[in-house]
Motif scaffolding. Structure first.
Motif, PDB file in Angstrom:
ATOM      1  N   ARG A 123       0.849  -1.186   0.000  1.00  0.00           N
ATOM      2  CA  ARG A 123       0.000   0.000   0.000  1.00  0.00           C
ATOM      3  C   ARG A 123       0.890   1.244   0.000  1.00  0.00           C
ATOM      4  O   ARG A 123       1.953   1.280   0.643  1.00  0.00           O
ATOM      5  CB  ARG A 123      -0.903   0.020   1.235  1.00  0.00           C
ATOM      6  N   PRO A 124       0.495   2.299  -0.695  1.00  0.00           N
ATOM      7  CA  PRO A 124       1.284   3.538  -0.687  1.00  0.00           C
ATOM      8  C   PRO A 124       1.422   4.086   0.733  1.00  0.00           C
ATOM      9  O   PRO A 124       0.543   3.902   1.573  1.00  0.00           O
ATOM     10  CB  PRO A 124       0.457   4.488  -1.565  1.00  0.00           C
ATOM     11  N   THR A 125       2.510   4.770   0.990  1.00  0.00           N
ATOM     12  CA  THR A 125       2.680   5.430   2.278  1.00  0.00           C
ATOM     13  C   THR A 125       2.013   6.802   2.242  1.00  0.00           C
ATOM     14  O   THR A 125       1.971   7.465   1.200  1.00  0.00           O
ATOM     15  CB  THR A 125       4.169   5.587   2.622  1.00  0.00           C
ATOM     16  N   VAL A 126       1.478   7.216   3.377  1.00  0.00           N
ATOM     17  CA  VAL A 126       0.743   8.481   3.477  1.00  0.00           C
ATOM     18  C   VAL A 126       1.204   9.241   4.714  1.00  0.00           C
ATOM     19  O   VAL A 126       1.325   8.664   5.801  1.00  0.00           O
ATOM     20  CB  VAL A 126      -0.780   8.252   3.578  1.00  0.00           C
ATOM     21  N   THR A 127       1.463  10.535   4.552  1.00  0.00           N
ATOM     22  CA  THR A 127       1.666  11.435   5.681  1.00  0.00           C
ATOM     23  C   THR A 127       0.424  12.306   5.808  1.00  0.00           C
ATOM     24  O   THR A 127       0.055  13.015   4.866  1.00  0.00           O
ATOM     25  CB  THR A 127       2.900  12.332   5.485  1.00  0.00           C
ATOM     26  N   VAL A 128      -0.233  12.207   6.950  1.00  0.00           N
ATOM     27  CA  VAL A 128      -1.412  13.044   7.218  1.00  0.00           C
ATOM     28  C   VAL A 128      -0.967  14.249   8.018  1.00  0.00           C
ATOM     29  O   VAL A 128      -0.384  14.107   9.109  1.00  0.00           O
ATOM     30  CB  VAL A 128      -2.490  12.272   7.998  1.00  0.00           C
ATOM     31  N   VAL A 129      -1.218  15.440   7.499  1.00  0.00           N
ATOM     32  CA  VAL A 129      -0.815  16.681   8.160  1.00  0.00           C
ATOM     33  C   VAL A 129      -2.053  17.375   8.733  1.00  0.00           C
ATOM     34  O   VAL A 129      -3.047  17.570   8.027  1.00  0.00           O
ATOM     35  CB  VAL A 129      -0.096  17.626   7.178  1.00  0.00           C
ATOM     36  N   VAL A 130      -1.972  17.721  10.006  1.00  0.00           N
ATOM     37  CA  VAL A 130      -3.040  18.457  10.680  1.00  0.00           C
ATOM     38  C   VAL A 130      -2.462  19.788  11.152  1.00  0.00           C
ATOM     39  O   VAL A 130      -1.523  19.812  11.957  1.00  0.00           O
ATOM     40  CB  VAL A 130      -3.586  17.685  11.895  1.00  0.00           C
ATOM     41  N   VAL A 131      -2.990  20.883  10.639  1.00  0.00           N
ATOM     42  CA  VAL A 131      -2.566  22.216  11.072  1.00  0.00           C
ATOM     43  C   VAL A 131      -3.481  22.660  12.212  1.00  0.00           C
ATOM     44  O   VAL A 131      -4.709  22.522  12.123  1.00  0.00           O
ATOM     45  CB  VAL A 131      -2.625  23.218   9.907  1.00  0.00           C
ATOM     46  N   THR A 132      -2.875  23.184  13.277  1.00  0.00           N
ATOM     47  CA  THR A 132      -3.686  23.528  14.446  1.00  0.00           C
ATOM     48  C   THR A 132      -3.207  24.824  15.088  1.00  0.00           C
ATOM     49  O   THR A 132      -2.054  25.227  14.927  1.00  0.00           O
ATOM     50  CB  THR A 132      -3.637  22.387  15.479  1.00  0.00           C
ATOM     51  N   TYR A 133      -4.124  25.449  15.818  1.00  0.00           N
ATOM     52  CA  TYR A 133      -3.789  26.623  16.625  1.00  0.00           C
ATOM     53  C   TYR A 133      -4.863  26.779  17.699  1.00  0.00           C
ATOM     54  O   TYR A 133      -6.045  26.951  17.372  1.00  0.00           O
ATOM     55  CB  TYR A 133      -3.703  27.893  15.774  1.00  0.00           C
ATOM     56  N   ASN A 134      -4.474  26.681  18.955  1.00  0.00           N
ATOM     57  CA  ASN A 134      -5.411  26.821  20.078  1.00  0.00           C
ATOM     58  C   ASN A 134      -6.680  25.986  19.869  1.00  0.00           C
ATOM     59  O   ASN A 134      -7.788  26.516  19.874  1.00  0.00           O
ATOM     60  CB  ASN A 134      -5.757  28.290  20.306  1.00  0.00           C
ATOM     61  N   VAL A 175       0.977  10.472  11.212  1.00  0.00           N
ATOM     62  CA  VAL A 175       0.243  11.714  11.467  1.00  0.00           C
ATOM     63  C   VAL A 175       1.227  12.749  12.002  1.00  0.00           C
ATOM     64  O   VAL A 175       1.964  12.471  12.949  1.00  0.00           O
ATOM     65  CB  VAL A 175      -0.904  11.502  12.469  1.00  0.00           C
ATOM     66  N   VAL A 176       1.231  13.923  11.369  1.00  0.00           N
ATOM     67  CA  VAL A 176       2.105  15.028  11.782  1.00  0.00           C
ATOM     68  C   VAL A 176       1.225  16.235  12.072  1.00  0.00           C
ATOM     69  O   VAL A 176       0.437  16.661  11.216  1.00  0.00           O
ATOM     70  CB  VAL A 176       3.129  15.375  10.682  1.00  0.00           C
ATOM     71  N   VAL A 177       1.334  16.772  13.271  1.00  0.00           N
ATOM     72  CA  VAL A 177       0.591  17.972  13.661  1.00  0.00           C
ATOM     73  C   VAL A 177       1.536  19.168  13.592  1.00  0.00           C
ATOM     74  O   VAL A 177       2.630  19.136  14.177  1.00  0.00           O
ATOM     75  CB  VAL A 177       0.008  17.838  15.075  1.00  0.00           C
ATOM     76  N   VAL A 178       1.126  20.203  12.880  1.00  0.00           N
ATOM     77  CA  VAL A 178       1.917  21.434  12.783  1.00  0.00           C
ATOM     78  C   VAL A 178       1.143  22.544  13.475  1.00  0.00           C
ATOM     79  O   VAL A 178       0.019  22.872  13.076  1.00  0.00           O
ATOM     80  CB  VAL A 178       2.208  21.807  11.321  1.00  0.00           C
ATOM     81  N   ASP A 179       1.738  23.107  14.504  1.00  0.00           N
ATOM     82  CA  ASP A 179       1.070  24.081  15.366  1.00  0.00           C
ATOM     83  C   ASP A 179       1.609  25.483  15.110  1.00  0.00           C
ATOM     84  O   ASP A 179       2.817  25.697  15.009  1.00  0.00           O
ATOM     85  CB  ASP A 179       1.288  23.687  16.823  1.00  0.00           C
ATOM     86  N   GLY A 180       0.699  26.450  15.003  1.00  0.00           N
ATOM     87  CA  GLY A 180       1.099  27.821  14.720  1.00  0.00           C
ATOM     88  C   GLY A 180       1.516  28.622  15.937  1.00  0.00           C
ATOM     89  O   GLY A 180       1.662  29.843  15.842  1.00  0.00           O
ATOM     90  N   GLY A 181       1.709  27.950  17.081  1.00  0.00           N
ATOM     91  CA  GLY A 181       2.122  28.657  18.294  1.00  0.00           C
ATOM     92  C   GLY A 181       1.025  28.738  19.332  1.00  0.00           C
ATOM     93  O   GLY A 181       0.802  29.791  19.942  1.00  0.00           O
ATOM     94  N   SER A 182       0.327  27.627  19.566  1.00  0.00           N
ATOM     95  CA  SER A 182      -0.791  27.605  20.507  1.00  0.00           C
ATOM     96  C   SER A 182      -0.352  27.940  21.930  1.00  0.00           C
ATOM     97  O   SER A 182       0.772  27.642  22.340  1.00  0.00           O
ATOM     98  CB  SER A 182      -1.452  26.220  20.511  1.00  0.00           C
ATOM     99  N   THR A 183      -1.284  28.524  22.681  1.00  0.00           N
ATOM    100  CA  THR A 183      -1.016  28.882  24.070  1.00  0.00           C
ATOM    101  C   THR A 183      -2.043  28.271  25.016  1.00  0.00           C
ATOM    102  O   THR A 183      -2.090  28.632  26.197  1.00  0.00           O
ATOM    103  CB  THR A 183      -1.036  30.416  24.234  1.00  0.00           C
ATOM    104  N   ASP A 184      -2.868  27.346  24.523  1.00  0.00           N
ATOM    105  CA  ASP A 184      -3.989  26.840  25.319  1.00  0.00           C
ATOM    106  C   ASP A 184      -3.833  25.391  25.770  1.00  0.00           C
ATOM    107  O   ASP A 184      -4.787  24.786  26.247  1.00  0.00           O
ATOM    108  CB  ASP A 184      -5.287  26.966  24.523  1.00  0.00           C
TER     109      ASP A 184
END
Length: 355
Positions: free
Chosen positions: A31-42, A66-75
């Motif tokens: 099966r192909p490999t997949v990177t799931v990206v989740v962008v988040t902030y607070n 699964v890779v989460v990319v955070d814009g600088g959350s403070t919560d």
């Protein structure tokens, strides 16, 4: 991007073993490999829902990450994400476009998928996206697959009304991710909360780092101008927390309008033909009121009001058929708020310089 993709990073049809041909183990390995990206902030209130759905996929666990990319959350978002054992990257102060690019830069997979931190995906989400992509193995101009986003079953009745309204032609302008489309088709753009890309496309194109809202529309416009398309499958839907109040609906659509105007001003072209209509309607209403006041005759305002009532009645019937609730009577209010907010935002985007 002018050259035809040659599939450098993608794994399609011929490399995917059909179910049952060489056994489950062989199929999983190929099966192909997949990177799931989740962008988040607070996003403490919702990101756990998102990650729980992503870590419970039917897709082979060793073939996706699964890779989460955070814009600088403070919560406390970082602490919540840590409970799910996924990779967590921080881009302090970065907008959505820049965060999506950080996830792309991190990915080394055959495919890159995106969903948002206020969404939840079905357990078969990755399987469905990858299988649908395989059906376009011979079409190098199909660079991704996407589907619609719908309200959560547990969301409020108002939120579900917003979702149903946005499924009508007046609520979405026939944008495929919102409009109620009943068949698979090729489209120029899909929503980044529900999309899988052939990673090869990112060898020569990226999201615009400076775009924080509408970044998917801007990227997909450039791809569409170069002749590329996405497969839209209405059966591959994700749950998405939509606007829970009229105030939230106003703020979201105003930001959408501003973003779309700025993007179109930058490119000097209409990305979505209907995007100027709410602003034009507001301007027409002001002109009609001025003309009626000047002549002391009610001619134009009643005509515009009648047109709005006809459009609202059509949308109300459609929403009632979808939801079966008397609350559909609120559709004219939702209609008016969404159009006014988008129109005001679009006017601001045309006249105010980018920050």
């Amino acid at each position: 991007m002018t050259d035809r993709l040659d599939g450098g990073g993608g794994v399609r049809g011929d490399d995917v073993v059909a179910a049952g041909t060489d056994g489950d183990e062989s199929e999983a390995q190929l099966r192909p490999t997949v990177t799931v990206v989740v962008v988040t902030y607070n996003s403490v209130p919702t990101v756990a829902e998102t990650l729980a759905s992503l870590t419970d996929q039917t897709y082979p666990s060793d073939r996706y990450e699964v890779v989460v990319v955070d814009g600088g959350s403070t919560d406390g978002t970082a602490e919540t994400v840590a409970d799910y054992g996924v990779e967590f990257l921080v881009e302090d102060g970065a907008g959505i476009g820049a965060c999506r690019n950080r996830g792309i830069d991190r990915a080394e997979s055959d495919y890159v998928a995106f969903t948002d931190s206020d969404c939840a995906v079905p357990a078969t989400w990755l399987d469905s996206l990858v299988d649908r992509m395989a059906t376009y193995a011979d079409d190098a101009f199909v660079v991704g697959v996407g589907g619609p986003n719908r309200p959560f079953p547990t969301d409020s009745s108002f939120t579900k009304l917003v979702g149903s309204f946005q499924g009508t032609v007046f609520g979405s302008g026939r944008s495929p991710q919102s409009h109620d489309i009943g068949r698979e088709r090729l489209v120029g753009s899909v929503a980044a909360c529900n999309v899988l890309y052939d990673a090869a496309v990112f060898d020569s194109v990226r999201y615009d780092d400076s775009v924080n809202v509408g970044e998917d529309a801007e990227l997909h416009f450039r791809l569409s101008e170069a002749g590329y398309r996405f497969a839209f499958d209405p059966e591959i839907a994700v749950s998405h927390h939509l606007s829970p109040t009229l105030g939230a609906l106003w703020r979201k659509n105003r930001s959408y309008g501003t973003a779309m105007a700025r993007i179109q001003r930058r490119h000097g072209k209409l990305i979505r033909w209907y995007s100027f209509l709410p602003t034009a309607a507001i301007g027409g209403g002001i002109a009609a009121a001025a003309a009626d006041l000047a002549t002391r005759r009610a001619r134009y305002v009643p005509l515009l009001a009648a047109l709005f009532l006809l459009a609202s009645a059509y949308a109300t019937v459609q929403v009632y058929r979808d939801r079966g609730t008397p609350l559909a009577a609120l559709v004219p209010v939702i209609f008016a708020v969404q159009y006014l907010a988008y129109g005001v935002g679009f006017a601001e985007g045309l006249t105010v310089e980018d920050p």
